[in-house]
Design a protein around this motif. Structure first.
Motif, PDB file in Angstrom:
ATOM      1  N   ARG B  13       0.840  -1.213   0.000  1.00  0.00           N
ATOM      2  CA  ARG B  13       0.000   0.000   0.000  1.00  0.00           C
ATOM      3  C   ARG B  13       0.872   1.260   0.000  1.00  0.00           C
ATOM      4  NH1 ARG B  13      -3.389  -1.811   3.989  1.00  0.00           N
ATOM      5  NH2 ARG B  13      -2.412  -0.468   5.545  1.00  0.00           N
ATOM      6  N   GLU B  14       1.900   1.243   0.833  1.00  0.00           N
ATOM      7  CA  GLU B  14       2.778   2.412   0.892  1.00  0.00           C
ATOM      8  C   GLU B  14       3.564   2.576  -0.404  1.00  0.00           C
ATOM      9  OE1 GLU B  14       3.312   2.959   5.702  1.00  0.00           O
ATOM     10  OE2 GLU B  14       4.830   1.761   4.660  1.00  0.00           O
ATOM     11  N   ARG B  15       3.871   1.464  -1.045  1.00  0.00           N
ATOM     12  CA  ARG B  15       4.538   1.528  -2.340  1.00  0.00           C
ATOM     13  C   ARG B  15       3.644   2.231  -3.372  1.00  0.00           C
ATOM     14  NH1 ARG B  15       8.820   1.936  -5.217  1.00  0.00           N
ATOM     15  NH2 ARG B  15       9.027   0.495  -6.953  1.00  0.00           N
ATOM     16  N   ILE B  16       2.374   1.871  -3.377  1.00  0.00           N
ATOM     17  CA  ILE B  16       1.480   2.489  -4.356  1.00  0.00           C
ATOM     18  C   ILE B  16       1.421   4.006  -4.124  1.00  0.00           C
ATOM     19  CG2 ILE B  16      -0.890   2.605  -5.205  1.00  0.00           C
ATOM     20  CD1 ILE B  16      -1.146  -0.376  -4.356  1.00  0.00           C
ATOM     21  N   ALA B  17       1.341   4.387  -2.852  1.00  0.00           N
ATOM     22  CA  ALA B  17       1.292   5.826  -2.538  1.00  0.00           C
ATOM     23  C   ALA B  17       2.568   6.504  -3.031  1.00  0.00           C
ATOM     24  CB  ALA B  17       1.116   6.020  -1.038  1.00  0.00           C
ATOM     25  N   GLN B  18       3.693   5.879  -2.794  1.00  0.00           N
ATOM     26  CA  GLN B  18       4.974   6.436  -3.238  1.00  0.00           C
ATOM     27  C   GLN B  18       5.001   6.573  -4.761  1.00  0.00           C
ATOM     28  OE1 GLN B  18       8.248   3.658  -3.262  1.00  0.00           O
ATOM     29  NE2 GLN B  18       9.764   5.252  -2.814  1.00  0.00           N
ATOM     30  N   TYR B  19       4.581   5.521  -5.428  1.00  0.00           N
ATOM     31  CA  TYR B  19       4.636   5.513  -6.887  1.00  0.00           C
ATOM     32  C   TYR B  19       3.620   6.489  -7.486  1.00  0.00           C
ATOM     33  CZ  TYR B  19       4.374   3.859 -11.667  1.00  0.00           C
ATOM     34  OH  TYR B  19       4.364   3.807 -13.031  1.00  0.00           O
ATOM     35  N   ARG B  20       2.440   6.566  -6.870  1.00  0.00           N
ATOM     36  CA  ARG B  20       1.418   7.502  -7.363  1.00  0.00           C
ATOM     37  C   ARG B  20       1.964   8.935  -7.317  1.00  0.00           C
ATOM     38  NH1 ARG B  20      -4.041   7.000  -8.185  1.00  0.00           N
ATOM     39  NH2 ARG B  20      -4.203   4.958  -7.216  1.00  0.00           N
ATOM     40  N   ASP B  21       2.670   9.205  -6.239  1.00  0.00           N
ATOM     41  CA  ASP B  21       3.264  10.529  -6.083  1.00  0.00           C
ATOM     42  C   ASP B  21       4.372  10.759  -7.117  1.00  0.00           C
ATOM     43  OD1 ASP B  21       3.809  13.007  -4.548  1.00  0.00           O
ATOM     44  OD2 ASP B  21       5.712  11.989  -4.110  1.00  0.00           O
ATOM     45  N   GLN B  22       5.145   9.713  -7.384  1.00  0.00           N
ATOM     46  CA  GLN B  22       6.214   9.857  -8.387  1.00  0.00           C
ATOM     47  C   GLN B  22       5.621  10.121  -9.776  1.00  0.00           C
ATOM     48  OE1 GLN B  22       8.165   6.131  -7.542  1.00  0.00           O
ATOM     49  NE2 GLN B  22       9.659   7.060  -6.167  1.00  0.00           N
ATOM     50  N   VAL B  23       4.552   9.413 -10.100  1.00  0.00           N
ATOM     51  CA  VAL B  23       3.899   9.630 -11.402  1.00  0.00           C
ATOM     52  C   VAL B  23       3.367  11.063 -11.478  1.00  0.00           C
ATOM     53  CG1 VAL B  23       1.916   9.000 -12.840  1.00  0.00           C
ATOM     54  CG2 VAL B  23       3.328   7.207 -11.811  1.00  0.00           C
ATOM     55  N   ALA B  24       2.748  11.518 -10.401  1.00  0.00           N
ATOM     56  CA  ALA B  24       2.213  12.891 -10.386  1.00  0.00           C
ATOM     57  C   ALA B  24       3.337  13.896 -10.589  1.00  0.00           C
ATOM     58  CB  ALA B  24       1.473  13.147  -9.066  1.00  0.00           C
ATOM     59  N   ARG B  25       4.460  13.658  -9.944  1.00  0.00           N
ATOM     60  CA  ARG B  25       5.585  14.591 -10.100  1.00  0.00           C
ATOM     61  C   ARG B  25       6.179  14.524 -11.498  1.00  0.00           C
ATOM     62  NH1 ARG B  25       9.808  13.195  -6.456  1.00  0.00           N
ATOM     63  NH2 ARG B  25       8.673  11.455  -5.577  1.00  0.00           N
ATOM     64  N   LEU B  27       4.356  13.852 -14.207  1.00  0.00           N
ATOM     65  CA  LEU B  27       3.375  14.501 -15.076  1.00  0.00           C
ATOM     66  C   LEU B  27       3.404  16.018 -14.918  1.00  0.00           C
ATOM     67  CD1 LEU B  27       0.433  11.953 -14.699  1.00  0.00           C
ATOM     68  CD2 LEU B  27       1.872  12.311 -16.728  1.00  0.00           C
ATOM     69  N   SER B  28       3.736  16.468 -13.718  1.00  0.00           N
ATOM     70  CA  SER B  28       3.800  17.925 -13.504  1.00  0.00           C
ATOM     71  C   SER B  28       5.129  18.490 -13.998  1.00  0.00           C
ATOM     72  CB  SER B  28       3.637  18.239 -12.013  1.00  0.00           C
ATOM     73  OG  SER B  28       4.834  17.906 -11.323  1.00  0.00           O
ATOM     74  N   GLY B  29       6.061  17.629 -14.357  1.00  0.00           N
ATOM     75  CA  GLY B  29       7.361  18.103 -14.822  1.00  0.00           C
ATOM     76  C   GLY B  29       8.370  18.277 -13.712  1.00  0.00           C
ATOM     77  N   GLU B  30       7.945  18.045 -12.476  1.00  0.00           N
ATOM     78  CA  GLU B  30       8.867  18.199 -11.360  1.00  0.00           C
ATOM     79  C   GLU B  30       9.982  17.153 -11.443  1.00  0.00           C
ATOM     80  OE1 GLU B  30       6.847  18.209  -7.557  1.00  0.00           O
ATOM     81  OE2 GLU B  30       8.737  17.682  -6.548  1.00  0.00           O
ATOM     82  N   LEU B  31       9.627  15.969 -11.907  1.00  0.00           N
ATOM     83  CA  LEU B  31      10.628  14.929 -12.140  1.00  0.00           C
ATOM     84  C   LEU B  31      10.947  14.887 -13.621  1.00  0.00           C
ATOM     85  CD1 LEU B  31       9.664  11.639 -10.207  1.00  0.00           C
ATOM     86  CD2 LEU B  31      11.828  12.867 -10.093  1.00  0.00           C
ATOM     87  N   LEU B  98       0.481   5.817 -18.798  1.00  0.00           N
ATOM     88  CA  LEU B  98       1.206   6.152 -17.568  1.00  0.00           C
ATOM     89  C   LEU B  98       0.260   6.589 -16.447  1.00  0.00           C
ATOM     90  CD1 LEU B  98       3.800   6.849 -15.987  1.00  0.00           C
ATOM     91  CD2 LEU B  98       3.802   9.078 -17.155  1.00  0.00           C
ATOM     92  N   GLU B  99      -0.690   7.455 -16.798  1.00  0.00           N
ATOM     93  CA  GLU B  99      -1.595   8.014 -15.794  1.00  0.00           C
ATOM     94  C   GLU B  99      -2.389   6.933 -15.072  1.00  0.00           C
ATOM     95  OE1 GLU B  99      -1.105   8.932 -18.833  1.00  0.00           O
ATOM     96  OE2 GLU B  99      -1.113  11.117 -19.044  1.00  0.00           O
ATOM     97  N   GLN B 100      -2.588   5.804 -15.736  1.00  0.00           N
ATOM     98  CA  GLN B 100      -3.437   4.770 -15.139  1.00  0.00           C
ATOM     99  C   GLN B 100      -2.669   3.774 -14.292  1.00  0.00           C
ATOM    100  OE1 GLN B 100      -5.592   3.257 -18.628  1.00  0.00           O
ATOM    101  NE2 GLN B 100      -7.359   4.439 -17.918  1.00  0.00           N
ATOM    102  N   THR B 101      -1.324   3.826 -14.376  1.00  0.00           N
ATOM    103  CA  THR B 101      -0.563   2.780 -13.680  1.00  0.00           C
ATOM    104  C   THR B 101      -0.805   2.744 -12.168  1.00  0.00           C
ATOM    105  OG1 THR B 101       1.407   4.200 -13.815  1.00  0.00           O
ATOM    106  CG2 THR B 101       1.231   2.419 -15.408  1.00  0.00           C
ATOM    107  N   PRO B 102      -0.933   3.895 -11.473  1.00  0.00           N
ATOM    108  CA  PRO B 102      -1.209   3.761 -10.032  1.00  0.00           C
ATOM    109  C   PRO B 102      -2.536   3.047  -9.747  1.00  0.00           C
ATOM    110  CG  PRO B 102      -0.447   5.977 -10.556  1.00  0.00           C
ATOM    111  CD  PRO B 102      -0.718   5.299 -11.868  1.00  0.00           C
ATOM    112  N   ASP B 103      -3.519   3.275 -10.611  1.00  0.00           N
ATOM    113  CA  ASP B 103      -4.804   2.594 -10.413  1.00  0.00           C
ATOM    114  C   ASP B 103      -4.683   1.096 -10.677  1.00  0.00           C
ATOM    115  OD1 ASP B 103      -5.961   4.992  -9.769  1.00  0.00           O
ATOM    116  OD2 ASP B 103      -6.698   5.377 -11.807  1.00  0.00           O
TER     117      ASP B 103
END
Lengths: 185, 562
Positions: B13-25, B27-31, B98-103
Motif C-alpha cells: 500500500r505504501e509503495r502504491i502511494a509512493q509511486y502515485r506521487d512519483q507519477v504525479a511529479r 506529469l507535472s514536470g517536477e521529475l 502512464l496516468e493509469q498505472t497507479p490505479d
C-alpha cells in the motif's frame, strides 16, 4: 573547487550548514591543492596526501568516491567530524554498500552525509543504509526532498537503520481472514 | 500459496502511494524523465515502441484464480484485451497509459499483487520450477525459500541500484526445470550427508551478449544462512561489478574476471561478518512461510490408465502424452495449458482465456495456476478422472494444443513488434516456423525439442539454451537471424553453437527444416534432437543447411515463373 550547500537535511530536518566540500579541479593534485581554513570535507586522496598537515584540524571531513572503500579510512575515523559519500550519479549504488560498511563494519557513529546527485526518491534507502545527512541537489526544493524520508513505515530486511529483520522484530501470524484456507493438511 | 499478512499489505500500500506521487511529479514536470526512468523501471514500467508496457510480478509463477481474474480485468480495462506471459513467469501488458498505472497497482493490491522490482537494476522476481510442490522427482519444495527471498529482496535499500539486473532461480527437484545455470544466482535445494537441508549455491550464470553457465561457489549452504550468504554475494557484486559498460555489468563478468576462487574468497570473507547475524533464518520463520505451501487436501485415489478410457481418441492421447505431467500424489496429474497455438504470439492470453483458466483452476485444481518459464500455464493438481473433461474444455478455448516440449512450443520474446530494444522481429519468425511445421504428426515424430527465439542480444527468448536458438541481428538496417544449435537448459545445460552466417526472415522455416532433415536422417533410436547434435557436432548440420542456397525472396503466385 569548493561546493557549499547553505542548507542540508540532517536527520529529518532542514538545517543551515557551514561545511564546504573540496573537489579537485582539473590540473589540481591531491598533494599540492591548498585546503582552505574552516569546515572542509576533503577528498580521500587529499587526506592521504596531506595527512600530517590536516591531522591537527579541529573540524575536518573526508569524502569517498564510489570506487573508494570504507576500509581505506578505518584507522583514521577519530580524525573526522563528518564522512561524506559522493553519488556522482543517483543510479550508482556503490555508495549504499560503502555506507553499510562504515556503519556496520567500522562502527562509524558520526555524521554520514550523502553528497552529489542526491535526490528525494533515493533518501529513504540512503537513510536505511546509515546516512543521516543529505546535501540534496540544489536545483530542487530541499523541503520537498525531506518527504522522501517518510515513505515506508515497515521494511522487511535488516540493515543499518534497523538491524533486526521483520521476522525477528514482530510476531507475523496468519491473518485472521486466511486462517481457514491454504494451510492444507 | 502464500497470503499477505498485515505487513505485506502495508508495504504494498505504501509503495502504491509512493509511486502515485512519483507519477504525479513526472506529469507535472517536477521529475525529469531521466530521473523517473529508474523509478518506473523498479515498478515494471517500460517505454516501448508504441506505448508503455507494465510487467506485473508473479512471484515464482504461482497464482490464485482470483489473481488470474484480475489479470483479465486489467487486460480489459486498461489494455487491449490480452496479456503476455513471460519467460520470467511474469505477465506484461503492452498498451498502458502512464496516468493509469497507479490505479492498476491499486487493483493488483486488492488481490495481493504488485509490480515491484519486475525491472530495473535490482533483484528481480525469484523464479522456480512450475511443478514445485507436485513434481514426482521433487526433493524439497523450493517455494517457501523463494517467498523468503522475495521478501528479503523487496526494497532492499542497499541493492536497488546495482550495476545491472539480478536474477535468482531455485530448483528443488532432481531435474532442474528452473534453468538455474543461466541465472545470476542459481540455487538447488539439497540434503547433505547428515540429512540437513541446504543449497548448492551457483553464481555468475547468464545469457545476453556473453552467455556463461553459472559456477558452483558453495556445495552446501545450510538453509538458515540463505539470506546472509546471498547478502554477501550481493555486496561483493554491488561493490565490484563493472559500471562502465552495461554489457559487462552482470555478475557473470565479475566472476569471470576474478576467477571462481577469488570471487568465492571475497564472498566468504564478506559472509564471515554476517554469518549467524540477525538475518539468519529461524525455524519459526521458515514454518510460518512454509505452512502456506503445504500439500492440498488431496483425495485418496489410485493412479488410473486415463488413455485406456478413451481408446480410440488419438487427439486426447496426444494431449495426455505431451501436456499432462506426473504428480507425486496418486490419482492426480499436472496439466499444461498451451499458450502456443499456431497463429498466436507465444505466451499471449486473452482476457477471456484468463477468466476461463481461473474457472478451470477453481473447478479442477484447488483454485491455483502456475506460469511456466516456457510461457505456458499449468493446472498442477487435476484428478486423473477429470482429465478428459479438462481437455475438452481447454480445447474449446484453443489451449489444448498437444505441443508441450515440441517444435511449436516456441519460446519467443516480444521482439521488434513491441520491444524498443529489439534489433529484429521475433513473433513473425515464430509464426512462420509454427505454420510450416503445424503438422502434429511430424512434430510428434521429431519429439522433444526446444526452439527459442530472441529479437536481440539481451536474450529474453533464451536463445542460447534453445536446442535450436534463433537470434535477431541488425545488419545495415535490415533484420537477419543467426542460428545456433545444441543449447540446452536443465541438468545438462549448454550454450548453443552458431552454425554459420545469418539468414533473412523468409529463409528461417527452411533453415529449421534442413536442421530437422539431418536429425531425422542421423538419429539413433530414442535420441532427442539435442543428443544428436551433441553426438555429431555442428558440422553435418551446418553442411546441409548451407549446401544449396535458400531462396531469400518469398516466391508468390506467378512470379515463380517470371
Amino acid at each position: 573547487m569548493l561546493n557549499r550547500h547553505p542548507q542540508i537535511i540532517k536527520g529529518r530536518e532542514v538545517v543551515d550548514d557551514d561545511w564546504s566540500v573540496l573537489k579537485l579541479d582539473e590540473g589540481q593534485t591531491a598533494d599540492a591543492v591548498e585546503v582552505p581554513a574552516g569546515k572542509i570535507i576533503v577528498p580521500l586522496a587529499v587526506w592521504q596526501a596531506q595527512r600530517d598537515a590536516l591531522a591537527d584540524r579541529a573540524e575536518l571531513g573526508v569524502w569517498l568516491a564510489p570506487d573508494e572503500s570504507a576500509a581505506s579510512i578505518k584507522d583514521d575515523l577519530q580524525r573526522f567530524t563528518v564522512i561524506a559519500i559522493d553519488f556522482p550519479k543517483f543510479t550508482d549504488g556503490r555508495g549504499y554498500s560503502i555506507a553499510y560498511n562504515l556503519r556496520k563494519r567500522l562502527g562509524w557513529t558520526g555524521e554520514l552525509r550523502a553528497i552529489g546527485d542526491v535526490l528525494r526518491d533515493q533518501l529513504f534507502q540512503m537513510a536505511r543504509c546509515g546516512f543521516d545527512a543529505y546535501a540534496t541537489r540544489q536545483d530542487r526544493s530541499i523541503h520537498d526532498a525531506v518527504k522522501g524520508l517518510s515513505v515506508f513505515s515497515e521494511t522487511y530486511q535488516a540493515t543499518v537503520d534497523n538491524p533486526i529483520p521483520l521476522f525477528r522484530r514482530v510476531p507475523r501470524d496468519t491473518p485472521a481472514e486466511h486462517r481457514d484456507i491454504g494451510a492444507g493438511i | 500459496m502464500y497470503r499477505y499478512d498485515h505487513y505485506d499489505h502495508l508495504i504494498v500500500r505504501e509503495r502504491i502511494a509512493q509511486y502515485r506521487d512519483q507519477v504525479a511529479r513526472r506529469l507535472s514536470g517536477e521529475l525529469l524523465e531521466e530521473e523517473f526512468v529508474p523509478l518506473r523501471l523498479q515498478n515494471g514500467l517500460y517505454m516501448q515502441r508504441h506505448a508503455y508496457m507494465l510487467r506485473v510480478a508473479v512471484p515464482y509463477g504461482l497464482l490464485s484464480a482470483d489473481q488470474v481474474r484480475m489479470f483479465a480485468h486489467i487486460a480489459r480495462k486498461y489494455d487491449r484485451g490480452y496479456g503476455h506471459f513471460t519467460t520470467r513467469q511474469n505477465i506484461q501488458y503492452n498498451w498502458i497509459e502512464l496516468e493509469q498505472t497507479p490505479d492498476i497497482l491499486t487493483d493488483l493490491a486488492s488481490v495481493e499483487m504488485h509490480a515491484i522490482q519486475t525491472s530495473g537494476n535490482c533483484i528481480r522476481n525469484i523464479t522456480t520450477d512450475e511443478f514445485a510442490g507436485v513434481a514426482a522427482d521433487e526433493i524439497i519444495d523450493p517455494r517457501p525459500f523463494a517467498e523468503i527471498l522475495r521478501q528479503w529482496s523487496t526494497f532492499h535499500p542497499e541493492f536497488l541500484a546495482l550495476p545491472r539486473k539480478f536474477k535468482v532461480a531455485i530448483n528443488g527437484a532432481l531435474e532442474d526445470r528452473a534453468a538455474i545455470a543461466v541465472h545470476d544466482i542459481g540455487l538447488t535445494v539439497v540434503y547433505n550427508e547428515a540429512g540437513e537441508v541446504g543449497f548448492k549455491f551457483m553464481a555468475g550464470g547468464g545469457m545476453g551478449r556473453t552467455p556463461i553457465l553459472g559456477s558452483v561457489i558453495r556445495d552446501f549452504l545450510p538453509w538458515k544462512h540463505l539470506l546472509t550468504y546471498t547478502e554477501a554475494v550481493m555486496r561483493v557484486y554491488n561493490t565490484h561489478g563493472r559500471r562502465d559498460n552495461k554489457y559487462k555489468a552482470r555478475i557473470k563478468i565479475l566472476l569471470k574476471a576474478l576467477g571462481v576462487e577469488e570471487f568465492t574468497r571475497q564472498v566468504e570473507e564478506e559472509w564471515a561478518d554476517l554469518k549467524d547475524g540477525p538475518e539468519t533464518l529461524t525455524q519459526e520463520e521458515f514454518d510460518r512461510v512454509a505452512k502456506w505451501f503445504q500439500p492440498h487436501a488431496y483425495r485418496e485415489l489410485a493412479d488410473t490408465d486415463v488413455a485406456a478410457s478413451q481408446p480410440d481418441n488419438r487427439a486426447f492421447a496426444n494431449w495426455l502424452n505431451r501436456n499432462v505431467k506426473p504428480h507425486k500424489v496418486p490419482g492426480y496429474a499436472a496439466v499444461v495449458l498451451s499458450l502456443k497455438k499456431t497463429g498466436v504470439p507465444p505466451g499471449d492470453a486473452t482476457a477471456e482465456q484468463m477468466d476461463f483458466v481461473a474457472e478451470l483452476a477453481d473447478r479442477f485444481s484447488f483454485g491455483q495456476v502456475r506460469v511456466t518459464h516456457e510461457q505456458n500455464l499449468v493446472l498442477a493438481d487435476v484428478e486423473q478422472s477429470k482429465l478428459f473433461e479438462v481437455w475438452q474444455l481447454a480445447k474449446s478455448k484453443g489451449m489444448a494444443t498437444p505441443n508441450i516440449g515440441l517444435l511449436t512450443d516456441i519460446i519467443a520474446c516480444p521482439g521488434g513488434d513491441y520491444c524498443s530494444l529489439a534489433n529484429a522481429k521475433s513473433l513473425p519468425i515464430a509464426a512462420a516456423i509454427a505454420e510450416r511445421f503445424d503438422d502434429l504428426d511430424f512434430q510428434h515424430d521429431i519429439g522433444d525439442i526446444e526452439l527459442n527465439i530472441s529479437g536481440c542480444i539481451n536474450a529474453c527468448g533464451h536463445h542460447h539454451v534453445g536446442n535450436i536458438g534463433v537470434l535477431g541481428v541488425d545488419k545495415d538496417g535490415s533484420e537477419w537471424y543467426q542460428v545456433s544449435i545444441g543449447g540446452a537448459q536443465g541438468n545438462d545445460s549448454a550454450i548453443g553453437k552458431i552454425i554459420g552466417p545469418s539468414f533473412s526472415a523468409v529463409q528461417m522455416p527452411e533453415v529449421i527444416g534442413r536442421l530437422l532433415d539431418v536429425y531425422v536422417r542421423c538419429r539413433i533410436e530414442g535420441e532427442r534432437f539435442v543428443d544428436t547434435v551433441q553426438r555429431l557436432g555442428v558440422a553435418p548440420f551446418k553442411e546441409h543447411v548451407y549446401a544449396t542456397p535458400i531462396p531469400a525472396q518469398e516466391l508468390v503466385g506467378e512470379d515463380h515463373y517470371a
